[in-house]
Design a protein around this motif. Sequence first.
Motif, PDB file in Angstrom:
ATOM      1  N   LEU A   1      88.726 -28.870  28.136  1.00  0.00           N
ATOM      2  CA  LEU A   1      89.055 -28.721  26.738  1.00  0.00           C
ATOM      3  C   LEU A   1      89.013 -30.395  26.251  1.00  0.00           C
ATOM      4  N   VAL A   2      88.258 -30.637  25.280  1.00  0.00           N
ATOM      5  CA  VAL A   2      88.040 -31.830  24.540  1.00  0.00           C
ATOM      6  C   VAL A   2      88.711 -31.788  23.134  1.00  0.00           C
ATOM      7  N   ASP A   3      89.790 -32.401  22.903  1.00  0.00           N
ATOM      8  CA  ASP A   3      90.468 -32.582  21.406  1.00  0.00           C
ATOM      9  C   ASP A   3      89.559 -33.153  20.546  1.00  0.00           C
ATOM     10  N   SER A   4      89.332 -32.490  19.514  1.00  0.00           N
ATOM     11  CA  SER A   4      88.328 -32.899  18.589  1.00  0.00           C
ATOM     12  C   SER A   4      89.012 -33.096  17.046  1.00  0.00           C
ATOM     13  N   SER A   5      90.302 -33.661  17.245  1.00  0.00           N
ATOM     14  CA  SER A   5      91.165 -33.959  16.001  1.00  0.00           C
ATOM     15  C   SER A   5      90.593 -35.131  15.478  1.00  0.00           C
ATOM     16  N   ALA A   6      90.884 -35.431  14.043  1.00  0.00           N
ATOM     17  CA  ALA A   6      90.557 -36.515  13.369  1.00  0.00           C
ATOM     18  C   ALA A   6      90.826 -37.766  14.189  1.00  0.00           C
ATOM     19  N   SER A   7      91.969 -37.957  14.842  1.00  0.00           N
ATOM     20  CA  SER A   7      92.420 -39.193  15.418  1.00  0.00           C
ATOM     21  C   SER A   7      91.401 -39.478  16.654  1.00  0.00           C
ATOM     22  N   MET A   8      90.712 -38.680  16.825  1.00  0.00           N
ATOM     23  CA  MET A   8      89.667 -38.969  18.079  1.00  0.00           C
ATOM     24  C   MET A   8      88.594 -39.789  17.493  1.00  0.00           C
ATOM     25  N   ILE A   9      88.314 -40.023  16.306  1.00  0.00           N
ATOM     26  CA  ILE A   9      87.173 -40.578  15.633  1.00  0.00           C
ATOM     27  C   ILE A   9      86.650 -41.805  16.494  1.00  0.00           C
ATOM     28  N   ASP A  10      87.796 -42.862  16.669  1.00  0.00           N
ATOM     29  CA  ASP A  10      87.517 -44.088  17.394  1.00  0.00           C
ATOM     30  C   ASP A  10      87.539 -44.148  18.571  1.00  0.00           C
ATOM     31  N   LYS A  11      87.275 -42.806  19.393  1.00  0.00           N
ATOM     32  CA  LYS A  11      87.449 -42.905  20.844  1.00  0.00           C
ATOM     33  C   LYS A  11      86.380 -41.820  21.118  1.00  0.00           C
ATOM     34  N   MET A  12      85.539 -41.351  20.303  1.00  0.00           N
ATOM     35  CA  MET A  12      84.693 -40.211  20.442  1.00  0.00           C
ATOM     36  C   MET A  12      83.430 -40.654  21.355  1.00  0.00           C
TER      37      MET A  12
END
Length: 630
Positions: free
Chosen positions: A441-452
């Motif tokens: 499962l990969v969290d795709s919330s907004a806070s992941m934008i700099d780690k994607m």
Amino acid sequence: MSSVNRFIQFNNETINAKRMIQLEQLARALSRTPYLTLTVRKLMEFRPKEGAISISHFWQHRDPEVEQNGQLSDLYLLTAGYWRHFNLSSWNRYKKEVMQFPLKEFAMQLALSAEEFRLSNLIRQERPGTDKAFSVREDVYTTYHEQQMNVNLNKGFISDSLFNYLYLSLRKGSQTVIINDDIPGYFQRILSKWQFIYDAKSTADCCKICLDILYSLEEELTKDLTHTFLTIHENLLLLAYEAKAQHQIDQQNSDEQPIQDSIEEMFRAWHRESEKQAGPHMEFDLTKGNKGNTDNGRFEEGDDANEIQSEGVGSSHSNKKSKQDAQMNGKSEKKSTKHSGERFGDEHQFVTIEEKRIVPKEFSSLKNNILTIRAEQKPYVKAFTKEMRKRIDQKMENKRSNLTKGRLTPNLTSLLTEQRPKPFYKKNNPSLPLDAVFGLLVDSSASMIDKMDETKKAVLLFHDVLRDLGIRHDIVSYYEDAYEASEHEQPNSFLFCHQVEDGIKDHAAEILSLEAHEDNRDGLAIRWMAERLHKRPEKNKFLLLFSDGEPSAYGYAANGIVDTAEAVIESEKKGIHILHLYLSTAQPVEEQLQLFKMMFGPRTATARNVDEFTTQTLRLLRRMLFLIVK
């Protein structure tokens, strides 16, 4: 999903998820109510609409032993005391009587203080093991009311100081309460009536004694309480009103129906009503045009003969006809939406789930990017798969010797040298050494934008290793649409990069097409993936979660941590091994580590920076696969 470093520590406070789960299970056991939920609020409360009870925030930030026993005492009072032994009819009559007095709030809280004393003694008699919790409760609250009595006297809050005085005299005895020269003389005169609480056997007895005290105070006090010491009565008024209304309905239906006088019965009545409202009767089609039209605020009178200008379908309708029509017109739906209901827990009753394949981006540089990343990761993948195959071969080649039956060994000297020779051996069963299935499962919330970008590399590494080893796996991105979420619907999406049915197919393009979206429900995602894995025939089942902080979604912030911890426990009971990788661009602080430990226990790992994402992924994979080939 990332944890917010708020400007003061109090606002960044998190609850102990494991402790809350234990307390909630205890509350359900004591009340014999499996649907009951537990929360923490300022003071103890009953909340029948939510099917919840609340323990007090008063006990937090104290010595751990005091906090634990204080919370237990709240729980005992709510579930073993008020739940069955508090009479709503008596309370309703008392409430009507005190409405004519200026000290309404004082009257309510005084009666509840008397009931708390009566119920705590009753619980102690029925359950001697609760004595320690109530002793701690009385010690802490006695100290609190002693301090408050002096403060209230100095500020001129006479009603508040009288409440403190009566609380202390009931717990410590009137002779041990320190009398201040500023205390009005009628305080002690009230004690002659208040001491009858020791003999009270019911809610009606306590209410009668408090009513006598109010009549005695008519000419002495006119200003009501300034502070709130107890808030249970705020929802008890609602419950008492509902008890009366329900009794009237029952009398109309049957003369033999007894009135529902306990909080337990009223909670169940609320629960039955909510179950009815969630039933299939909410599915409806509007097929009659018997209502008038409206145009610029002018209404037209309704008429059964009006033609239907539009047709509506209820939100919970399966809408099969629309799907069939779409297929007949040569159109096919690419996504399927499912209503969660009670399937994934109370926190997700209004969640709609959309499952679909991720659409790979069509960039000319995507293929080159895949080749570049795989070239960088090739040494890691090759070394890892070589190590795992070596372990598998060792397991297959190992054999048990010195047996009384089996295959005969080439060396038969033991027949001559030993008195009881055992010249046989057996090979270990080499079948299906990697009988496993994985779910990522990969969290795709907004806070992941700099780690994607780094997350995609770690996911691709996960994908390539399992493909090389021939292990089936799911790779799913999950998020909630924050812009469309409302009180009655929270749309959640699960995007498949790779499915177990795909075998060893390469879906690198889909993985590199992952994007950050809005919010996330970790508890929902874990239960959803656990349900998929539980249906699989493989012996070993693993769930790996990549995330960058605590859960955050519509109406989910308060209970998200507890719900996620519950989801982890439920999944492990199904035989699914769960591991969590915290993705961070900076060194995690102690508070964050404690948060993940509460949710995932010891099954959590941390990547201190983006460069560690791939190495930590390999470490988790090694940890999981060693469980299979050990």
